[in-house]
Scaffold this motif. Structure first.
Motif, PDB file in Angstrom:
ATOM      1  N   LEU A  60      47.795  44.886  37.039  1.00 15.20           N
ATOM      2  CA  LEU A  60      47.286  43.898  37.994  1.00 15.20           C
ATOM      3  C   LEU A  60      47.807  43.998  39.373  1.00 15.20           C
ATOM      4  CD1 LEU A  60      44.973  41.940  38.020  1.00 15.20           C
ATOM      5  CD2 LEU A  60      46.565  40.247  37.477  1.00 15.20           C
TER       6      LEU A  60
ATOM      7  N   LEU B  30      37.110  39.958  42.375  1.00 13.90           N
ATOM      8  CA  LEU B  30      36.948  40.801  41.128  1.00 13.90           C
ATOM      9  C   LEU B  30      38.356  40.954  40.493  1.00 13.90           C
ATOM     10  CD1 LEU B  30      34.842  43.801  42.496  1.00 13.90           C
ATOM     11  CD2 LEU B  30      34.211  42.127  40.904  1.00 13.90           C
ATOM     12  N   LEU B  31      39.455  41.289  41.251  1.00 17.43           N
ATOM     13  CA  LEU B  31      40.747  41.162  40.627  1.00 17.43           C
ATOM     14  C   LEU B  31      41.303  39.825  40.081  1.00 17.43           C
ATOM     15  CD1 LEU B  31      42.381  43.575  43.247  1.00 17.43           C
ATOM     16  CD2 LEU B  31      42.162  43.769  40.874  1.00 17.43           C
TER      17      LEU B  31
ATOM     18  N   LEU C  97      39.569  40.032  36.602  1.00 14.05           N
ATOM     19  CA  LEU C  97      40.261  40.881  35.832  1.00 14.05           C
ATOM     20  C   LEU C  97      41.648  40.183  35.226  1.00 14.05           C
ATOM     21  CD1 LEU C  97      40.769  43.693  34.727  1.00 14.05           C
ATOM     22  CD2 LEU C  97      41.872  44.300  36.664  1.00 14.05           C
TER      23      LEU C  97
ATOM     24  N   LEU D  47      40.793  37.674  32.578  1.00 13.19           N
ATOM     25  CA  LEU D  47      40.513  38.652  31.403  1.00 13.19           C
ATOM     26  C   LEU D  47      41.713  39.081  30.622  1.00 13.19           C
ATOM     27  CD1 LEU D  47      38.013  39.934  29.726  1.00 13.19           C
ATOM     28  CD2 LEU D  47      38.456  42.019  31.063  1.00 13.19           C
ATOM     29  N   LEU D  48      42.651  39.484  31.526  1.00  9.84           N
ATOM     30  CA  LEU D  48      43.868  40.030  30.811  1.00  9.84           C
ATOM     31  C   LEU D  48      44.660  38.701  30.178  1.00  9.84           C
ATOM     32  CD1 LEU D  48      45.166  42.801  33.513  1.00  9.84           C
ATOM     33  CD2 LEU D  48      44.164  43.009  31.010  1.00  9.84           C
TER      34      LEU D  48
END
Length: 100
Positions: A10, A54-55, A58, A61-62
């Protein structure tokens, strides 16, 4: 996936995503939008904001894949936005201050 590996992935993606708007003249590095030589600053800023979210998605999600998702307050988002802007500084310097 291990926690430390997810964090490093990330961080590297954040470094790449923060500098991407400043390193090319295409919208989201895919779409040619102008026939002029430079992209407008407001477009670069819009791209930076989109990459930030977006990050962030992510990262969420992680975090959900690893275990419990912790609730975040506004302070978390303020700090991560400032960190993302700091990550974008090398690309900004390259595009506006060093590049001739």
């Amino acid at each position: 996936m291990q926690l430390s590996l997810a964090v490093w992935i990330l961080v590297f993606l954040a470094l790449f995503g923060a500098n991407l708007p400043f390193l090319n003249q295409r919208l989201f590095a895919l779409i040619s939008i102008t026939k002029s030589t430079k992209k407008a600053f407001w477009i670069r800023l819009l791209e930076l904001i989109v990459y930030y979210f977006l990050l962030g998605g992510l990262g969420y999600l992680l975090e959900s894949q690893i275990g419990n998702v912790f609730p975040q307050e506004w302070e978390f988002y303020a700090v991560t936005a400032c960190l993302f802007i700091v990550f974008a500084f090398p690309g900004f310097v390259y595009q506006y201050l060093r590049r001739q």
